[in-house]
Design a protein around this motif. Structure first.
Motif, short mmCIF file in Angstrom:
data_model
loop_
_atom_site.label_atom_id
_atom_site.label_comp_id
_atom_site.label_asym_id
_atom_site.label_seq_id
_atom_site.Cartn_x
_atom_site.Cartn_y
_atom_site.Cartn_z
N TYR A 232 -0.71 0.77 16.02
CA TYR A 232 -1.24 1.74 15.05
C TYR A 232 -0.27 2.90 14.88
CZ TYR A 232 -4.29 5.35 13.07
OH TYR A 232 -4.84 6.34 12.28
N ARG A 233 0.11 3.14 13.66
CA ARG A 233 0.96 4.28 13.31
C ARG A 233 0.35 4.99 12.10
NH1 ARG A 233 6.24 3.19 15.30
NH2 ARG A 233 5.93 2.42 17.42
N THR A 234 0.73 6.24 11.95
CA THR A 234 0.25 7.01 10.79
C THR A 234 1.44 7.52 9.98
OG1 THR A 234 0.14 9.05 12.10
CG2 THR A 234 -1.87 7.73 11.94
N ALA A 235 1.22 7.64 8.68
CA ALA A 235 2.26 8.12 7.78
C ALA A 235 1.67 9.13 6.81
CB ALA A 235 2.88 6.96 7.00
N THR A 236 2.36 10.25 6.68
CA THR A 236 1.93 11.26 5.72
C THR A 236 2.74 11.09 4.45
OG1 THR A 236 1.46 12.81 7.53
CG2 THR A 236 1.62 13.74 5.31
N GLN A 237 2.18 10.36 3.51
CA GLN A 237 2.86 10.15 2.24
C GLN A 237 1.90 9.52 1.25
OE1 GLN A 237 5.85 6.98 3.61
NE2 GLN A 237 5.29 6.26 1.56
N LEU A 238 2.35 9.43 0.03
CA LEU A 238 1.57 8.82 -1.04
C LEU A 238 2.15 7.44 -1.35
CD1 LEU A 238 -0.61 9.07 -3.32
CD2 LEU A 238 1.22 9.97 -4.78
N ILE A 239 1.30 6.43 -1.32
CA ILE A 239 1.72 5.09 -1.74
C ILE A 239 1.40 4.92 -3.21
CG2 ILE A 239 1.23 2.63 -1.51
CD1 ILE A 239 0.82 2.98 1.40
N ASP A 240 2.37 4.56 -4.00
CA ASP A 240 2.13 4.33 -5.42
C ASP A 240 2.64 2.95 -5.80
OD1 ASP A 240 4.90 4.54 -5.70
OD2 ASP A 240 4.82 6.64 -6.32
N PHE A 241 2.68 2.67 -7.10
CA PHE A 241 3.03 1.33 -7.57
C PHE A 241 4.50 1.01 -7.36
CE2 PHE A 241 -0.49 2.88 -10.36
CZ PHE A 241 -1.48 2.09 -9.79
N ASN A 242 5.31 2.02 -7.06
CA ASN A 242 6.74 1.79 -6.84
C ASN A 242 7.11 1.72 -5.37
OD1 ASN A 242 7.37 1.91 -9.67
ND2 ASN A 242 7.18 4.14 -9.57
N THR A 243 6.15 1.92 -4.47
CA THR A 243 6.44 1.91 -3.04
C THR A 243 6.79 0.50 -2.57
OG1 THR A 243 4.88 3.73 -2.68
CG2 THR A 243 5.54 2.46 -0.76
N ASN A 244 7.90 0.39 -1.85
CA ASN A 244 8.30 -0.88 -1.24
C ASN A 244 7.62 -0.96 0.13
OD1 ASN A 244 9.69 -2.94 0.27
ND2 ASN A 244 11.34 -2.84 -1.25
N LEU A 245 6.55 -1.74 0.20
CA LEU A 245 5.77 -1.81 1.42
C LEU A 245 6.52 -2.47 2.56
CD1 LEU A 245 2.19 -2.68 0.10
CD2 LEU A 245 3.15 -0.44 0.64
N ILE A 246 7.40 -3.39 2.25
CA ILE A 246 8.18 -4.06 3.30
C ILE A 246 9.11 -3.05 3.98
CG2 ILE A 246 9.93 -5.83 3.77
CD1 ILE A 246 8.71 -7.49 1.51
N GLU A 247 9.76 -2.20 3.19
CA GLU A 247 10.62 -1.16 3.76
C GLU A 247 9.79 -0.13 4.52
OE1 GLU A 247 12.92 0.53 0.64
OE2 GLU A 247 14.14 -1.27 0.30
N LEU A 248 8.63 0.20 3.99
CA LEU A 248 7.75 1.16 4.67
C LEU A 248 7.31 0.61 6.02
CD1 LEU A 248 6.17 3.88 4.38
CD2 LEU A 248 4.28 2.51 3.46
N ALA A 249 6.93 -0.66 6.05
CA ALA A 249 6.51 -1.29 7.30
C ALA A 249 7.64 -1.32 8.31
CB ALA A 249 6.01 -2.70 7.03
#
Length: 483
Positions: A232-249
């Motif tokens: 479990y990790r937490t992130a302070t940011q906004l996910i939108d339609f342009n967010t690359n979830l693979i890079e975020l993960a």
């Protein structure tokens, strides 16, 4: 999909002639004679005295009791109650539109995860109920995704993205109890910091309550202090339609290989709920979603402008929250802010708690009389006020609105005004309960619009599921979908 459209047409046909009633302002109840203007004639004929109003409230509060079926008082009121209930989820005009929790469990029986830990610490009764059920549901959804024969995804490679993570109630429970990796995302830094602190306290409680010899996952958590942090990790940011979830993960879970995601959201506020559904559709790496909406009044509608619209409240989730489906957008259908406010009301909770509408509703309606009698015709939004009676309410409202020079009136005059409208103030409470009957119907339309959007996008495995007990958690329906 045709059946959903048919149900939507039926509900729209019922709501449209009642829209002026639904969208009326309680503020104007006295000055614009709402009882005379909107209440059905049969009800007006039956309810004419304070005694009638008091008995009518008992009827509204008892509508979910078995004894209600044998009621003989006020047939016009009962007909109105019964008619509105037909158009809500579970009613005769919307049967089969939502699965029950048991039906959903049966549908995913091969992948079902159950709640193993009962933890009432750190949460109130409502949140405890929601988190236990929702965590098991999301875990089941992830297990179903991993077992899909069309891909080679393993459960350990699936990452849950919890949108609007808040204090981490749901996300930490998924990780702690079910051993599935979760990234809790929230725009508020204080929330993400608090979620991490809460996780450590939750772990201690979970270990104390579990039978470690029979629970391999929790046993391993005790032996390896660092394991929970890898889940479990937490992130302070906004996910939108342009967010690359693979890079975020990869940034938060560098040891993993996460290319498949499940998007969860426990009571995503306003536009966030609809935007999560859009994100599910537009991002091919998100294979599953479990979303509960809330705060319908904060959604922005496409075909109506709110009188008190505040753009700062939706700046982080732009776009339109209603309608979502192409079907209703082509018809330029609009609800209105007061209708969306009403959709958040809970008839089940009002009945269970015998909730009497707040005296402040009457105070605000009386204040409108004061304003008009003194030539103050501008529309004012007072907001919530703590007060000790009507006189105190007026004094604080006038100060808040900076009208102390424009509106002058003695305490004696205010008390006389309250006494003069005593009967109407009791009547107003019944009016509120009559209007409240539309709440579940409006919410049903909002939810069916979202479900239709998913079906229009081609997701046949998309469902409305009643996961929570509505008295405990009024926003009890989840939209669940798998690609």
């Amino acid at each position: 999909m045709d059946r959903i459209i048919q149900q939507i047409d039926t509900i729209v046909g019922f709501l449209q002639p009642n829209m002026p009633f639904i969208n009326c302002h309680m503020v104007d109840y006295l000055t614009e004679q709402h009882w005379k203007q909107f209440v059905p004639e049969t009800i007006k004929h039956e309810l004419q005295t304070v005694g009638d109003y008091l008995q009518a409230k008992e009827l509204f509060w008892g509508q979910l009791d078995p004894a209600y079926k044998t009621e003989s008082r006020f047939p016009g009121v009962r007909e109105f109650i019964d008619n509105t209930r037909r158009y809500r989820l579970g009613g005769s005009e919307a049967l089969g539109m939502a699965l029950t929790l048991d039906e959903f469990k049966d549908a995913i029986s091969d992948h079902r995860k159950e709640t193993r830990l009962k933890m009432t610490e750190l949460m109130n009764e409502k949140k405890c109920h929601e988190v236990e059920v929702a965590a098991a549901t999301v875990a089941s959804l992830c297990t179903a995704m991993a077992s899909d024969s069309s891909n080679s995804t393993k459960l350990e490679d699936i990452l849950v993205i919890d949108a609007g993570d808040g204090k981490g109630y749901l996300s930490s429970r998924i990780a702690l109890e079910h051993g599935i990796k979760v990234l809790g995302v929230d725009c508020n830094a204080e929330n993400t910091i608090g979620a991490q602190k809460r996780l450590e306290r939750l772990k201690v409680i979970a270990v104390r309550k579990s039978n470690l010899e029979e629970d391999e996952h929790l046993t391993s958590l005790v032996k390896d202090e660092s394991q929970l942090k890898t889940l479990y990790r937490t992130a302070t940011q906004l996910i939108d339609f342009n967010t690359n979830l693979i890079e975020l993960a990869a940034a938060y879970f560098p040891q993993g290989n996460h290319t498949t995601f499940c998007l969860s959201g426990l009571h995503t506020c306003g536009n966030l709920g609809p935007n999560c559904l859009r994100l599910f559709h537009e991002n091919p790496t998100i294979r599953g979603i479990c979303n509960f909406g809330c705060c319908y009044h904060l959604m922005q509608e496409q075909f109506i402008v709110d009188e008190f619209y505040n753009p700062t409240k939706v700046s982080e989730n732009p776009g339109y929250g209603f309608p979502m489906s192409a079907y209703l957008r082509e018809r330029a259908f609009a609800l209105g802010r007061n209708a969306r406010n009403l959709a958040a009301e809970s008839i089940e909770r009002a009945c269970a708690n015998r909730e009497n509408p707040s005296d402040k509703l009457g105070y605000r309606a009386l204040l409108q009389v004061v304003f008009l009698e003194r030539g103050e015709k501008k529309s004012h939004q007072v907001g919530r006020l703590k007060c000790n009676g009507f006189v105190d309410y007026v004094r604080k409202a006038i100060i808040r609105l900076d009208l102390t020079k424009n509106v002058t009136i003695t305490d004696e005059c205010l008390l006389e005004l309250e006494a003069r409208f005593a009967v109407e103030l009791e009547q107003l409470k019944v009016f509120y309960l009559i209007r409240q009957q539309f709440a579940s119907v409006i919410e049903t339309l909002i939810l069916l619009d979202r479900l239709l959007y998913l079906r229009e996008c081609g997701y046949d495995r998309s469902f409305l599921v009643k996961l929570f007990e509505p008295v405990v958690s009024p926003r009890c329906y989840a939209l669940i979908a798998l690609k």
